[in-house]
Design an enzyme around this catalytic site. Sequence first.
Site, PDB file in Angstrom:
ATOM      1  N   GLY A  46       0.830  -1.203   0.000  1.00 48.21           N
ATOM      2  CA  GLY A  46       0.000   0.000   0.000  1.00 48.21           C
ATOM      3  C   GLY A  46       0.859   1.244   0.000  1.00 48.21           C
ATOM      4  N   GLN A  51       2.999   9.875   1.136  1.00 43.30           N
ATOM      5  CA  GLN A  51       4.287   9.189   0.946  1.00 43.30           C
ATOM      6  C   GLN A  51       4.970   9.593  -0.358  1.00 43.30           C
ATOM      7  OE1 GLN A  51       2.442   5.204   2.029  1.00 43.30           O
ATOM      8  NE2 GLN A  51       4.490   4.980   2.890  1.00 43.30           N
ATOM      9  N   CYS A  89       6.493  -0.367   6.650  1.00 46.09           N
ATOM     10  CA  CYS A  89       6.014   0.823   5.935  1.00 46.09           C
ATOM     11  C   CYS A  89       7.088   1.232   4.944  1.00 46.09           C
ATOM     12  CB  CYS A  89       5.753   1.950   6.943  1.00 46.09           C
ATOM     13  SG  CYS A  89       5.196   3.475   6.176  1.00 46.09           S
ATOM     14  N   LEU A  90       6.684   1.563   3.730  1.00 44.01           N
ATOM     15  CA  LEU A  90       7.657   1.953   2.706  1.00 44.01           C
ATOM     16  C   LEU A  90       8.405   3.225   3.094  1.00 44.01           C
ATOM     17  CD1 LEU A  90       5.515   1.187  -0.456  1.00 44.01           C
ATOM     18  CD2 LEU A  90       7.421  -0.153   0.451  1.00 44.01           C
ATOM     19  N   HIS A 131      -3.737   0.805   7.901  1.00 44.15           N
ATOM     20  CA  HIS A 131      -2.424   1.450   7.804  1.00 44.15           C
ATOM     21  C   HIS A 131      -2.491   2.687   6.879  1.00 44.15           C
ATOM     22  CE1 HIS A 131       2.146   0.999   7.494  1.00 44.15           C
ATOM     23  NE2 HIS A 131       1.887   1.851   6.526  1.00 44.15           N
ATOM     24  N   GLU A 132      -3.130   2.538   5.725  1.00 46.20           N
ATOM     25  CA  GLU A 132      -3.142   3.641   4.749  1.00 46.20           C
ATOM     26  C   GLU A 132      -4.040   4.781   5.216  1.00 46.20           C
ATOM     27  OE1 GLU A 132      -0.796   3.502   2.739  1.00 46.20           O
ATOM     28  OE2 GLU A 132      -0.433   1.359   3.024  1.00 46.20           O
ATOM     29  N   HIS A 135      -2.163   6.844   7.523  1.00 46.81           N
ATOM     30  CA  HIS A 135      -1.273   7.781   6.804  1.00 46.81           C
ATOM     31  C   HIS A 135      -2.027   9.057   6.428  1.00 46.81           C
ATOM     32  CE1 HIS A 135       2.662   6.043   6.067  1.00 46.81           C
ATOM     33  NE2 HIS A 135       2.173   4.914   5.619  1.00 46.81           N
TER      34      HIS A 135
HETATM   35 ZN   LIG Z   1       3.093   3.108   5.433  1.00 48.12          ZN
END
Ligand SMILES: [Zn+2]
Length: 158
Positions: A46, A51, A89-90, A131-132, A135
Amino acid sequence: MSVRVIRRVGDPVLRTPTDPVCDFDEKLHAVVSDLEDTVNAPGHAGLAAPQIGVTLRVFAYNIEGRIGHLVNPRLVERSAETETEDEGCLSIPGLWFPTLRASYAVAEGFDQYGQQLTLSGHGLMARCLQHEIDHLDGRLYLDRLTGETKRAAYRALA
Ligand SMILES: [Zn+2]
């Protein structure tokens, strides 16, 4: 469109709550394309707009071979049943920590053309939705950690 550079933890954009999308226009379509192109890589489940430095309420997912997005998502259902699994997380590369999440979740929103869209699922999809959407509210999964796990995470980031 293009694969974008992913912002890292410490970048203030990741702590900025996003603005709801009002115009389902070319600008939004470009953001969605970039999110979907950037999430389309192995190990990417995701990716939320902040991000890639965009403070709009939209994210993309890449789960079980399906890539898609959701605009102006709202979590409308979370199961009382929870599960704790390693989460990463990226924007916090190379680290994973056991994170408590509802094991089933439902999110309502829109596609990039303004059509209503609902995403739901167990396991990875449930985790991704939670999670998203975090964000998009300026939250990171690190904020969800507690006790020794939280201390370990902050030590690893120091
Ligand atoms: Zn993340």
